[in-house]
Design an enzyme around this catalytic site. Structure first.
Site, PDB file in Angstrom:
ATOM      1  N   GLU A   1      27.142  -4.939  -8.411  1.00 34.65           N
ATOM      2  CA  GLU A   1      25.885  -4.893  -9.060  1.00 34.65           C
ATOM      3  C   GLU A   1      24.853  -4.382  -8.462  1.00 34.65           C
ATOM      4  O   GLU A   1      23.785  -4.213  -9.193  1.00 34.65           O
ATOM      5  CB  GLU A   1      25.806  -6.669  -9.583  1.00 34.65           C
ATOM      6  N   CYS A   4      31.352 -11.062  -2.715  1.00 28.87           N
ATOM      7  CA  CYS A   4      30.707 -11.519  -1.486  1.00 28.87           C
ATOM      8  C   CYS A   4      31.095 -12.656  -0.964  1.00 28.87           C
ATOM      9  O   CYS A   4      32.156 -12.985  -0.890  1.00 28.87           O
ATOM     10  CB  CYS A   4      29.072 -11.297  -1.616  1.00 28.87           C
ATOM     11  N   HIS A  58      28.617  -5.681  -2.868  1.00 28.82           N
ATOM     12  CA  HIS A  58      28.089  -6.096  -4.126  1.00 28.82           C
ATOM     13  C   HIS A  58      28.020  -4.897  -5.257  1.00 28.82           C
ATOM     14  O   HIS A  58      27.235  -4.278  -5.136  1.00 28.82           O
ATOM     15  CB  HIS A  58      26.608  -6.582  -3.913  1.00 28.82           C
TER      16      HIS A  58
END
EC number: 4.3.2.10
Length: 193
Positions: free
Chosen positions: A177, A77, A175
């Site tokens: 994750e 990001c 993202h």
């Protein structure tokens, strides 16, 4: 394997730590240049505003360290955006790893782009075993235009680079994750590089 997440006060660090733990690895949070240099893999997270994040990097000397790292580095990001030449956000000079300037979406679309969107034109080992048009989670108001270093593309108002790669440096606008099983597979692929 030693995985270091760069801790400079502008990161979504906990969710990355948990995702790495789910993959069976441990990560260390650090802003110590020596420890970062000794890592096998480095993750450069980022949530927040570009100019204040860059100021924090400069205060700790990490702005000079990161572009000279030799091991695989993954910017996520804002981390990816700071690896670019510059950002319109706060008129920020970036680390200059990727040869592209980050610009703001126009007012024609809802900003920030928040939620799930597709990635396609996948061109790297980062996306090994990942299908075209998978959905990833994004939250951003600024983007890197499509360029020679783009390894994934997303469309929101226009096509832009949702992932970049140059040598040992990788960046994702999305993202991983927070992107479920597909995102975790991308993190796992990074750890295998």
């Amino acid at each position: 394997m030693k995985i270091v997440i760069i801790n400079y006060g502008a990161g979504n660090i906990q969710s990355i730590m948990f995702a790495i733990e789910r993959l069976g690895f441990k990560a260390v949070l650090s802003n110590d240049p020596e420890e970062i240099q000794q890592a096998d893999k480095v993750i450069f997270p980022g949530v927040g505003e570009a100019s204040s994040a860059m100021k924090k990097l400069k205060e700790s000397g990490l702005d000079n360290l990161i572009p000279n790292l030799k091991q695989p580095v993954l910017g996520i990001c804002l981390g990816m955006q700071l690896m670019c030449k510059s950002s319109e956000e706060g008129d920020t000079k970036g680390l200059g790893i990727f040869d592209v300037d980050v610009i703001k979406f126009t007012s024609k679309v809802k900003v920030p782009q928040m939620g799930w969107n597709q990635i396609y034109d996948l061109k790297s080992d980062l996306f090994k075993g990942i299908s075209e048009n998978e959905f990833m989670y994004l939250v951003h108001s600024f983007y890197a235009p499509n360029c020679i270093e783009a390894i994934a593309t997303t469309n929101y108002e226009l096509e832009y680079a949702s992932a970049l790669q140059k040598d040992n440096f990788y960046g994702t606008q999305f993202h991983p994750e927070k992107s479920g099983a597909v995102g975790e597979k991308i993190l796992e692929n990074f750890l295998k590089i």
